[in-house]
Design an enzyme around this catalytic site. Structure first.
Site, PDB file in Angstrom:
ATOM      1  N   LYS A   1     -59.449   0.590  57.781  1.00 16.43           N
ATOM      2  CA  LYS A   1     -58.462   0.307  56.733  1.00 16.43           C
ATOM      3  C   LYS A   1     -59.194  -0.132  55.474  1.00 16.43           C
ATOM      4  O   LYS A   1     -59.790  -1.208  55.421  1.00 16.43           O
ATOM      5  CB  LYS A   1     -57.480  -0.790  57.135  1.00 16.43           C
ATOM      6  CG  LYS A   1     -56.289  -0.883  56.159  1.00 16.43           C
ATOM      7  CD  LYS A   1     -55.562  -2.207  56.221  1.00 16.43           C
ATOM      8  CE  LYS A   1     -56.102  -3.213  55.231  1.00 16.43           C
ATOM      9  NZ  LYS A   1     -55.874  -2.844  53.797  1.00 16.43           N
TER      10      LYS A   1
ATOM     11  N   GLY B   1     -64.209  -9.870  53.331  1.00 20.46           N
ATOM     12  CA  GLY B   1     -63.192 -10.236  52.352  1.00 20.46           C
ATOM     13  C   GLY B   1     -63.082 -11.740  52.198  1.00 20.46           C
ATOM     14  O   GLY B   1     -64.064 -12.469  52.345  1.00 20.46           O
ATOM     15  N   SER B   2     -61.878 -12.212  51.945  1.00 23.63           N
ATOM     16  CA  SER B   2     -61.665 -13.622  51.610  1.00 23.63           C
ATOM     17  C   SER B   2     -61.640 -14.515  52.844  1.00 23.63           C
ATOM     18  O   SER B   2     -61.355 -14.068  53.957  1.00 23.63           O
ATOM     19  CB  SER B   2     -60.334 -13.782  50.864  1.00 23.63           C
ATOM     20  OG  SER B   2     -59.239 -13.571  51.741  1.00 23.63           O
TER      21      SER B   2
ATOM     22  N   GLU C   1     -67.440 -11.403  57.221  1.00 21.85           N
ATOM     23  CA  GLU C   1     -68.274 -11.755  56.073  1.00 21.85           C
ATOM     24  C   GLU C   1     -67.322 -12.200  54.988  1.00 21.85           C
ATOM     25  O   GLU C   1     -66.551 -11.403  54.460  1.00 21.85           O
ATOM     26  CB  GLU C   1     -69.126 -10.553  55.647  1.00 21.85           C
ATOM     27  CG  GLU C   1     -70.299 -10.947  54.765  1.00 21.85           C
ATOM     28  CD  GLU C   1     -69.916 -10.988  53.294  1.00 21.85           C
ATOM     29  OE1 GLU C   1     -69.532 -12.098  52.819  1.00 21.85           O
ATOM     30  OE2 GLU C   1     -69.988  -9.951  52.636  1.00 21.85           O
TER      31      GLU C   1
ATOM     32  N   CYS D   1     -69.774 -10.780  46.902  1.00 18.94           N
ATOM     33  CA  CYS D   1     -69.877 -11.936  47.780  1.00 18.94           C
ATOM     34  C   CYS D   1     -71.186 -12.690  47.599  1.00 18.94           C
ATOM     35  O   CYS D   1     -71.218 -13.910  47.698  1.00 18.94           O
ATOM     36  CB  CYS D   1     -69.715 -11.490  49.233  1.00 18.94           C
ATOM     37  SG  CYS D   1     -70.912 -10.226  49.747  1.00 18.94           S
TER      38      CYS D   1
ATOM     39  N   GLU E   1     -65.468 -20.098  45.122  1.00 18.07           N
ATOM     40  CA  GLU E   1     -65.887 -18.736  44.811  1.00 18.07           C
ATOM     41  C   GLU E   1     -64.914 -18.164  43.784  1.00 18.07           C
ATOM     42  O   GLU E   1     -63.784 -17.806  44.107  1.00 18.07           O
ATOM     43  CB  GLU E   1     -65.910 -17.871  46.066  1.00 18.07           C
ATOM     44  CG  GLU E   1     -66.454 -16.485  45.806  1.00 18.07           C
ATOM     45  CD  GLU E   1     -66.500 -15.623  47.057  1.00 18.07           C
ATOM     46  OE1 GLU E   1     -67.465 -14.876  47.230  1.00 18.07           O
ATOM     47  OE2 GLU E   1     -65.559 -15.710  47.869  1.00 18.07           O
TER      48      GLU E   1
END
Length: 504
Positions: free
Chosen positions: A193, A246-247, A268, A304, A404
């Site tokens: 996805k 992602g987050s 990650e 990231c 972040e």
């Protein structure tokens, strides 16, 4: 003249996207679609299907059949090796097309995706080639019987099963390769996805897998946002492993969702990576420009591992700030297809507002704004552009030093000695990357070992296909790249066999 990118759609050959389930392209069962708006102009660029819960179920069950009943998990090593090499070569052959699709997805300039290795199609192809090399090299062990007796004790590595690979929007080439490369090499089947903000690139990469000869059902593609598509995928009981980049918020949701069936999980989840610049750095100006480059050039800090905290010794503090500001002034925005454009817009208006909010609170919180801090106006006013921003005299406890931001914002923190620098660097919830600039070899290794980060660069920073990449603390779980990534898509099985007719 206001920027427009609509003519680029025909130039690249973009077409609307469908789902891939068991080797067949099809629309969503309920007919829903997503309209992608380009972050540089706000224009409608294209549409693709939004997979419903039933679509995701079809895709997962197709992957399940391909794993349980198909040949791929037990195929000859040469079958997987040769297919992955064919796919890598197809990526290289279609590099220009893919870079154009990415520019229409997320606005990353062609100048950056062609010139910076980690974001290039070539890097993705190298990752696939690298993992193809592990197919016939990772095995188990034959161990001596611990309690004596006449029997064999053996271990085997077997593919983990059905993998849900959930990709971010900022680096579709590399992340597609880092997830599907080891998964397919290990013999797994996959439901991938992509982010709803970078689907067209991944659609084409999946097509190229088919052209390479991948059997039907081994890789299935579902597109759409987290609700309903992503949620249906991470909660599906027939998924054995979720690999996500992602987050943190979504990462936590995946951990919660995995608990019911104890899915394997690789995550990650970003970082607040520090660069430590000592007074004996080989070139303070270059250290500043390299650090500021990770925050501004290409992805505009939407990476990231961007080094968004600069911890700089007081003796070279002003020199560092001057060079970083010089680099900030060299950044150019505009049409990502033009060679003069060096940086991308923020991915959507929500992220634009979020970054501007951080900047406002940083200014109100007492940090000194050196440059930037505002939205780009004029011909680019319809895009999500924010000027490169530097904050000086930042306290490490400030929000802009801890969160972040995912935008072109650098927080510069002064330090006095090595112990203080390491303490500040490690004073974070993250632990993805770090940089150390010094000509003292002993200090370089001493500091690198003390830093709580998954990857530490000394006098530079880069990502290599054969090295593990991932983070400590809340930067995630597991690693991508190298042998450790391949093993993460396997289960370890122990087999005991007597060599006599007696029972063990």
């Amino acid at each position: 003249m206001t920027l427009t990118l609509r003519p680029r759609r025909d130039q690249v050959g973009l077409s609307d996207g469908q789902l891939l389930v068991d080797g067949k392209w099809r629309p969503a069962a309920d007919g829903r679609t997503w309209t992608h708006r380009h972050p540089a102009t706000g224009e409608e660029i294209g549409t693709f299907a939004v997979a419903s819960t039933s679509d995701v179920d079809d895709a997962v069950r197709a992957a399940r059949r391909a794993f349980d009943e198909g040949d791929w998990p037990n195929s000859r090593a040469t079958t997987r090796i040769q297919l992955l090499h064919r796919f890598a070569n197809l990526l290289r052959e279609h590099a220009e097309e893919l870079r154009g699709l990415q520019a229409l997805d997320n606005g990353v300039p062609l100048s950056f995706s062609a010139g910076v290795y980690a974001t290039s199609v070539g890097a993705a192809a190298d990752v696939v080639d690298h993992h193809a090399g592990w197919v016939d090299k990772v095995g188990g062990q034959t161990l001596p019987p611990y309690q004596g007796g006449d029997h064999l004790a053996m271990t085997f590595r077997e593919p983990i099963g059905v993998v849900a690979a959930i990709l971010p929007w900022n680096a579709p080439f590399l992340l597609f390769a880092q997830k599907l490369g080891p998964a397919l090499a290990a013999g797994c089947t996959v439901v991938v996805k992509p982010s709803e903000f970078a689907s067209f690139t991944v659609l084409r990469m999946v097509e190229l897998l088919g052209e390479a000869g991948l059997p039907d059902g081994v890789v299935n593609l579902v597109t759409g946002p987290g609700d309903p598509t992503g949620e249906a995928l991470i909660t599906h009981p027939l998924v054995d492993k979720v690999s996500f980049t992602g987050s943190r918020a979504v990462g936590r949701r995946i951990v919660e969702a995995s608990a019911g069936t104890l899915k394997r999980v690789s995550l990650e989840l970003g970082g607040k990576s520090p660069t430590l610049v000592f007074p004996d750095a080989p070139d303070v100006g270059m250290a500043a420009m390299t650090t500021m480059g990770t925050v501004t050039m290409g992805l505009s800090g939407q990476a990231c591992v961007a080094h968004t905290r600069a911890l700089v010794h007081r003796d070279v503090y002003d020199q560092f700030l001057g060079a970083a500001e010089l680099l900030a002034g060299m950044v150019t925005y505009g049409d990502p297809f033009e060679p003069t454009t060096t940086a991308s817009p923020l991915i959507n208006t929500r992220q634009l507002e979020r970054v501007l909010g951080f900047i406002e609170r940083g200014r109100d919180g007492g940090a000194r704004l050196v440059c930037g801090g505002e939205r780009v106006a004029g011909d680019l006013a319809e895009g999500n552009f924010v000027r490169p921003t530097i904050f000086a005299d930042v306290d490490n406890g400030m929000e802009i030093a801890r969160e972040e931001i995912f935008g072109p914002v650098l927080a510069v923190v002064p330090f006095t000695d090595e112990d203080e620098a390491v303490r500040l660097a490690n004073d974070t919830e993250y632990g993805l990357g770090a940089g150390v600039y010094t000509t003292d070899v002993k200090r370089a290794f001493r500091v690198a070992r003390r830093l709580r980060a998954g990857t530490v660069g000394i006098n530079g920073f880069q990502i290599e296909p054969h090295l593990p990449f991932g983070g400590f603390r809340q930067s995630g779980l597991g690693r991508e790249g190298g042998q450790s990534a391949f093993e993460a898509y396997t289960e370890l099985k122990t087999v005991l066999m007597p060599l006599t007719d007696e029972m063990m």
